[in-house]
Design an enzyme around this catalytic site. Structure first.
Site, PDB file in Angstrom:
ATOM      1  CB  ILE A 160       1.779   3.796   8.093  1.00 44.68           C
ATOM      2  CG1 ILE A 160       3.007   2.871   8.242  1.00 44.68           C
ATOM      3  CG2 ILE A 160       1.912   4.660   6.848  1.00 44.68           C
ATOM      4  CD1 ILE A 160       3.119   1.797   7.168  1.00 44.68           C
ATOM      5  CG  ASN A 178      -2.595   3.873   6.353  1.00 43.06           C
ATOM      6  OD1 ASN A 178      -1.447   3.496   6.135  1.00 43.06           O
ATOM      7  ND2 ASN A 178      -3.168   3.746   7.550  1.00 43.06           N
ATOM      8  CB  SER A 184       1.084  -0.383  -2.497  1.00 37.17           C
ATOM      9  OG  SER A 184       1.375  -1.642  -3.037  1.00 37.17           O
ATOM     10  CB  SER A 185       2.904  -3.925   0.733  1.00 38.74           C
ATOM     11  OG  SER A 185       3.940  -4.772   1.198  1.00 38.74           O
ATOM     12  CE1 TYR A 237      -0.809  -6.292   3.807  1.00 33.63           C
ATOM     13  CE2 TYR A 237       1.338  -6.875   2.913  1.00 33.63           C
ATOM     14  CZ  TYR A 237       0.489  -5.942   3.485  1.00 33.63           C
ATOM     15  OH  TYR A 237       0.930  -4.661   3.707  1.00 33.63           O
ATOM     16  CE  LYS A 243      -1.608  -3.263   1.641  1.00 38.10           C
ATOM     17  NZ  LYS A 243      -2.294  -2.026   2.067  1.00 38.10           N
ATOM     18  CB  THR A 295       3.068  -0.159  12.704  1.00 39.69           C
ATOM     19  OG1 THR A 295       2.876  -1.396  11.995  1.00 39.69           O
ATOM     20  CG2 THR A 295       3.629   0.893  11.756  1.00 39.69           C
TER      21      THR A 295
HETATM   22  P1  NAP Z   1      -1.469  -0.823  12.070  1.00 38.15           P
HETATM   23  O1  NAP Z   1      -0.430  -0.207  12.920  1.00 38.15           O
HETATM   24  O2  NAP Z   1      -1.966  -2.186  12.393  1.00 38.15           O
HETATM   25  O3  NAP Z   1      -2.716   0.195  11.958  1.00 38.15           O
HETATM   26  C1  NAP Z   1      -3.787  -0.177  11.155  1.00 38.15           C
HETATM   27  C2  NAP Z   1      -4.757   0.962  11.031  1.00 38.15           C
HETATM   28  O4  NAP Z   1      -5.787   0.571  10.124  1.00 38.15           O
HETATM   29  C3  NAP Z   1      -5.425   1.328  12.342  1.00 38.15           C
HETATM   30  O5  NAP Z   1      -5.695   2.696  12.346  1.00 38.15           O
HETATM   31  C4  NAP Z   1      -6.718   0.505  12.283  1.00 38.15           C
HETATM   32  O6  NAP Z   1      -7.806   1.094  13.015  1.00 38.15           O
HETATM   33  C5  NAP Z   1      -7.035   0.554  10.801  1.00 38.15           C
HETATM   34  N1  NAP Z   1      -7.791  -0.632  10.409  1.00 38.15           N
HETATM   35  C6  NAP Z   1      -7.348  -1.909  10.334  1.00 38.15           C
HETATM   36  N2  NAP Z   1      -8.337  -2.730   9.982  1.00 38.15           N
HETATM   37  C7  NAP Z   1      -9.448  -1.948   9.856  1.00 38.15           C
HETATM   38  C8  NAP Z   1     -10.792  -2.213   9.523  1.00 38.15           C
HETATM   39  N3  NAP Z   1     -11.237  -3.460   9.265  1.00 38.15           N
HETATM   40  N4  NAP Z   1     -11.655  -1.174   9.490  1.00 38.15           N
HETATM   41  C9  NAP Z   1     -11.232   0.078   9.748  1.00 38.15           C
HETATM   42  N5  NAP Z   1      -9.981   0.389  10.069  1.00 38.15           N
HETATM   43  C10 NAP Z   1      -9.093  -0.615  10.117  1.00 38.15           C
HETATM   44  O7  NAP Z   1      -0.974  -0.926  10.541  1.00 38.15           O
HETATM   45  P2  NAP Z   1       0.264  -0.220   9.794  1.00 38.15           P
HETATM   46  O8  NAP Z   1       1.451  -1.085   9.923  1.00 38.15           O
HETATM   47  O9  NAP Z   1       0.345   1.204  10.153  1.00 38.15           O
HETATM   48  O10 NAP Z   1      -0.214  -0.383   8.265  1.00 38.15           O
HETATM   49  C11 NAP Z   1      -0.876   0.669   7.589  1.00 38.15           C
HETATM   50  C12 NAP Z   1      -0.908   0.335   6.099  1.00 38.15           C
HETATM   51  O11 NAP Z   1       0.430   0.171   5.619  1.00 38.15           O
HETATM   52  C13 NAP Z   1      -1.621  -0.991   5.781  1.00 38.15           C
HETATM   53  O12 NAP Z   1      -2.347  -0.868   4.583  1.00 38.15           O
HETATM   54  C14 NAP Z   1      -0.473  -1.971   5.599  1.00 38.15           C
HETATM   55  O13 NAP Z   1      -0.808  -3.053   4.770  1.00 38.15           O
HETATM   56  C15 NAP Z   1       0.563  -1.065   4.960  1.00 38.15           C
HETATM   57  N6  NAP Z   1       1.942  -1.531   5.112  1.00 38.15           N
HETATM   58  C16 NAP Z   1       2.503  -1.657   6.350  1.00 38.15           C
HETATM   59  C17 NAP Z   1       3.818  -2.083   6.473  1.00 38.15           C
HETATM   60  C18 NAP Z   1       4.500  -2.230   7.798  1.00 38.15           C
HETATM   61  O14 NAP Z   1       5.622  -2.768   7.835  1.00 38.15           O
HETATM   62  N7  NAP Z   1       3.924  -1.793   8.893  1.00 38.15           N
HETATM   63  C19 NAP Z   1       4.553  -2.404   5.315  1.00 38.15           C
HETATM   64  C20 NAP Z   1       3.945  -2.268   4.084  1.00 38.15           C
HETATM   65  C21 NAP Z   1       2.645  -1.826   3.980  1.00 38.15           C
HETATM   66  P3  NAP Z   1      -8.065   0.727  14.584  1.00 38.15           P
HETATM   67  O15 NAP Z   1      -7.005   1.445  15.369  1.00 38.15           O
HETATM   68  O16 NAP Z   1      -9.430   1.230  14.875  1.00 38.15           O
HETATM   69  O17 NAP Z   1      -7.938  -0.746  14.699  1.00 38.15           O
END
Ligand code: NAP
Length: 267
Positions: free
Chosen positions: A35, A108, A157-158, A172, A176, A207
């Protein structure tokens, strides 16, 4: 404090020609993948210079920067692992090497939990709060002097913060929900400076974070699609477009809100 770059009225013709966010600097945490990458690419397409933050995956961050530049945008990578003492300082130290203040902050970066309530230990609980809740709090707190008046804060958030559809993800979801309280109070604290603060709540988005659920679990994709009123799984761009609206002049009167970006998954 810097000048107010988000005027009370819609942008003029010069700005529109160069993109609605031309002249603005944005920081998107966790923009190497998922995201965050979608948000970074979208804000850059709108003309912002984007700080692409990452934790460990420098290669992916550089790939995001490369994609933005190939599309004619401007970006730079900022590495800092969140969830450890001094994380916010490290992030801003790195950011300051490239830019002098910012207009848009998108918190994010985030992680999920892997174990159900009966099995989750203190270490995993503390870790998910450290990354998802404590880090954005201190990134904002230490970024207050860098964030220009008239700016924007968007916290990712979520849907799970308001819906118990996955009760095993309770810790989790709690991270949020706390972030949403931060959004609300911060909007009051920063309102006098013309800074808006909002939460954007995605539903299931395709993702790396959801790869196991969506791609490795039999029937996972179809079940996830069926949860949404629109009958499909979300993509990072679906969330990025919502963030871009809030970051733009058009979003100037929206603050302290929780924006449902779940594709109608919460009804
Ligand atoms: P993702 O594909 O796993 O990507 C996570 C990103 O956050 C990556 O850029 C990662 O960096 C960075 N990150 C994770 N842990 C970190 C840490 N300890 N320190 C620094 N950077 C860190 O996740 P996503 O699905 O895009 O989720 C992004 C946001 O949306 C999150 O807050 C998640 O809770 C929220 N969200 C996601 C969904 C969903 O269905 N995907 C739904 C609701 C909310 P690196 O590449 O360096 O690891």
């Amino acid at each position: 404090m810097g000048t107010d770059r988000h005027s009370g009225a819609a942008g003029g013709t010069d700005r529109a020609a160069a993109g609605p966010l031309a002249g603005r600097t944005a920081l998107v945490t966790g923009a190497s993948r998922g995201i965050g990458r979608g948000v970074a690419e979208r804000l850059a397409r709108d003309g912002a210079r984007v700080a692409v933050h990452y934790g460990n995956n420098e290669v992916a961050a550089k790939d995001t920067v490369g994609a933005i530049e190939a599309a004619g945008g401007s970006a730079f990578a900022v590495g800092a692992e969140l969830g450890r003492p001094g994380d916010a300082e490290a992030l801003w130290r790195e950011f300051d090497r490239h830019a002098d203040g910012l207009d848009i902050l998108v918190n994010n970066a985030g992680i999920g939990t892997s174990r159900p309530l009966e099995e989750i230990g203190e270490e995993e609980y503390d870790r998910v709060f450290a990354v998802n809740t404590k880090a954005p709090f201190f990134i904002v707190r230490q970024g207050l002097g860098r964030l220009r008046d008239g700016g924007r804060v968007v916290n990712i958030s979520s849907g799970l913060a308001r819906n118990a559809v996955m009760p095993d993800k309770v810790a989790y979801a709690m991270t949020k929900a706390a972030l949403d309280v931060f959004t609300r109070d911060l909007s009051k604290l920063l309102g006098p400076r013309g800074i808006t603060v909002n939460s954007v709540a995605p539903g299931l988005i395709d993702t790396d974070n959801t790869a196991e659920l969506l791609h490795a679990t039999p029937g996972g994709w179809d079940r996830a699609a069926a949860i949404s009123a629109l009958g499909r799984v979300g993509a990072p761009a679906d969330v990025a477009d919502v963030v871009a609206f809030l970051a733009s002049d058009a979003g100037r009167w929206v603050t302290g809100s929780w924006v449902d970006a779940t594709g109608g998954s919460l009804m």
